[in-house]
Design a protein around this motif. Structure first.
Motif, PDB file in Angstrom:
ATOM      1  N   SER A  65       0.836  -1.194   0.000  1.00 31.34           N
ATOM      2  CA  SER A  65       0.000   0.000   0.000  1.00 31.34           C
ATOM      3  C   SER A  65       0.873   1.246   0.000  1.00 31.34           C
ATOM      4  O   SER A  65       2.065   1.185   0.319  1.00 31.34           O
ATOM      5  N   THR A 116      -1.353  12.606  -0.618  1.00 32.54           N
ATOM      6  CA  THR A 116      -2.160  11.546  -1.238  1.00 32.54           C
ATOM      7  C   THR A 116      -3.589  12.018  -1.502  1.00 32.54           C
ATOM      8  O   THR A 116      -4.564  11.370  -1.107  1.00 32.54           O
ATOM      9  N   ARG A 165      -3.431  10.217  -6.378  1.00 36.85           N
ATOM     10  CA  ARG A 165      -3.916   8.842  -6.498  1.00 36.85           C
ATOM     11  C   ARG A 165      -4.181   8.473  -7.963  1.00 36.85           C
ATOM     12  O   ARG A 165      -3.895   7.341  -8.391  1.00 36.85           O
ATOM     13  N   ALA A 183      -0.818   7.896  -9.395  1.00 32.76           N
ATOM     14  CA  ALA A 183      -0.270   6.617  -8.924  1.00 32.76           C
ATOM     15  C   ALA A 183      -0.853   5.442  -9.692  1.00 32.76           C
ATOM     16  O   ALA A 183      -0.156   4.461  -9.975  1.00 32.76           O
ATOM     17  N   LEU A 213      -4.304   2.190  -2.282  1.00 32.50           N
ATOM     18  CA  LEU A 213      -4.046   3.603  -2.061  1.00 32.50           C
ATOM     19  C   LEU A 213      -4.858   4.096  -0.867  1.00 32.50           C
ATOM     20  O   LEU A 213      -5.881   3.518  -0.521  1.00 32.50           O
ATOM     21  N   GLU A 261      -9.283   4.911  -8.959  1.00 31.75           N
ATOM     22  CA  GLU A 261      -8.446   4.896  -7.760  1.00 31.75           C
ATOM     23  C   GLU A 261      -8.615   3.623  -6.918  1.00 31.75           C
ATOM     24  O   GLU A 261      -7.762   3.327  -6.083  1.00 31.75           O
ATOM     25  N   ILE A 308      -8.991   1.511  -2.743  1.00 29.85           N
ATOM     26  CA  ILE A 308      -8.649   2.701  -1.982  1.00 29.85           C
ATOM     27  C   ILE A 308      -9.227   2.608  -0.576  1.00 29.85           C
ATOM     28  O   ILE A 308     -10.353   2.133  -0.393  1.00 29.85           O
TER      29      ILE A 308
END
Length: 341
Positions: free
Chosen positions: A10, A18, A23, A26, A35, A60, A63
């Motif tokens: 993670s 973040t 995100r 990423a 995430l 995302e 998450i």
């Protein structure tokens, strides 16, 4: 190691880092990594702009929403509200050393009150069927926080950590994420608390040996794929913090940890071209594209062209940020742009 959530790695929740822009960025580098949101207080969710705080793009997922608080009823309400959003996991922050957070009886100061943490976890679990996890440290030191569990203002030995785990595990958190440092609640900044207290990975390993049925994730100072592989021989999963932000190309290697996948063939050109439509969409909506682009500043870390990249995305310009990205694709060294990350 057992991992009931098919979760190996993670990216840590980081304030001012973040956010939804990071995100999305990423996700261009890793598809499987869990995430986290930035830390959001329960009171903010209850009383604040929920869409602004909780909205995210489906890209995302997976998450986790990280919540800070100290009142079980407020945490119940916040988690119930968050049920309208498709988070994969809800995490309780019991490890942040910030004066602003710990001074309001949140974050790492909660470690002096493990019974309260257990009550909060139980309250959160009653509000959702999603996994509820807790992030904490191996101990704390404070002259201002004392309790029957921590009468001398600190604990930093294995016995105390074991007792702490036994108490909070009464509430059966779905995972314990343990930062392998103590938190020093006076005299150090949050940044210093990430560097100055010494790492003690062995204590986290020992906790896993004692609590074999608990899913244990380790956090703190992890910077290489070799580090990750070593930790995974002792614990169930690994959390990466600032290294993922300062050197985002590192994230491109994370998916190789899942299902024996090979290393990615992704290039930095692919990442920039993938982020370009996102930046254009922000510009079309009149949003702050510079904020989103600022999260990419480390994309060329330790590579030729790093200084040029930083200058291009950081220097004020009359052009749009999407134009800057197109200019970067023309002006950065093509052998670096097209090299596998």
């Amino acid at each position: 190691m057992n991992n009931s959530f098919n979760h190996i790695i993670s990216i840590a929740p980081m304030v001012d880092r973040t956010d939804r822009h990071f995100r999305y960025f990423a996700r261009l580098l890793t598809k499987n990594t869990l995430l986290y949101t930035e830390m959001i207080t329960a009171q903010a969710i209850i009383n604040g702009d929920r869409k602004k705080l909780l909205d995210f793009s489906p890209i995302e997922n997976p998450i986790a929403l990280q919540i800070a608080g100290s009142n079980p009823e407020e945490l119940y309400k916040a988690v119930k509200i968050a049920e309208e959003w498709n988070y994969d996991e809800i995490n309780l922050n019991a490890g942040c050393p910030s004066d602003r957070v710990s001074g309001n009886m949140m974050g790492a100061s909660l470690m002096a009150y493990p019974e309260l943490i257990a009550e909060m976890i139980s309250s959160m679990k009653s509000a959702t069927k999603k996994p509820v996890t807790v992030k904490h440290r191996i101990g704390i030191s404070s002259s201002k926080v004392t309790s029957s569990f921590m009468p001398y203002g600190s604990f930093h030995d294995f016995e105390h950590l074991s007792d702490f785990m036994s108490i909070i595990n009464k509430a059966a958190p779905d995972r314990n994420i343990i930062h392998a440092r103590i938190a020093i609640l006076e005299g150090l900044s949050p940044k210093e608390n990430r560097d100055i207290p010494p790492l003690n990975y062995d204590m986290v390993y020992a906790i896993k040996k004692e609590f074999t049925n608990s899913i244990i994730e380790i956090n703190g100072g992890i910077k290489t794929l070799d580090d990750i592989h070593e930790h995974l021989t002792h614990v169930d999963s690994v959390m990466i913090g600032r290294e993922a932000y300062s050197n985002p190309a590192f994230m491109a290697r994370f998916d190789s940890l899942y299902n024996c996948q090979t290393l990615t063939s992704l290039t930095r050109r692919d990442v920039i071209e993938g982020f370009l439509p996102y930046i254009e969409n922000l510009e079309n909506k009149g949003e702050n594209a510079h904020l989103a682009l600022s999260h990419t500043i480390g994309l060329f870390q330790n590579q030729p062209g790093s200084s040029l990249w930083k200058r291009l995305i950081s220097t004020p310009s009359k052009g749009t940020k999407s134009t800057i990205l197109r200019d970067a694709l023309d002006s950065l060294p093509h052998d670096v742009l097209d090299k596998k990350i």
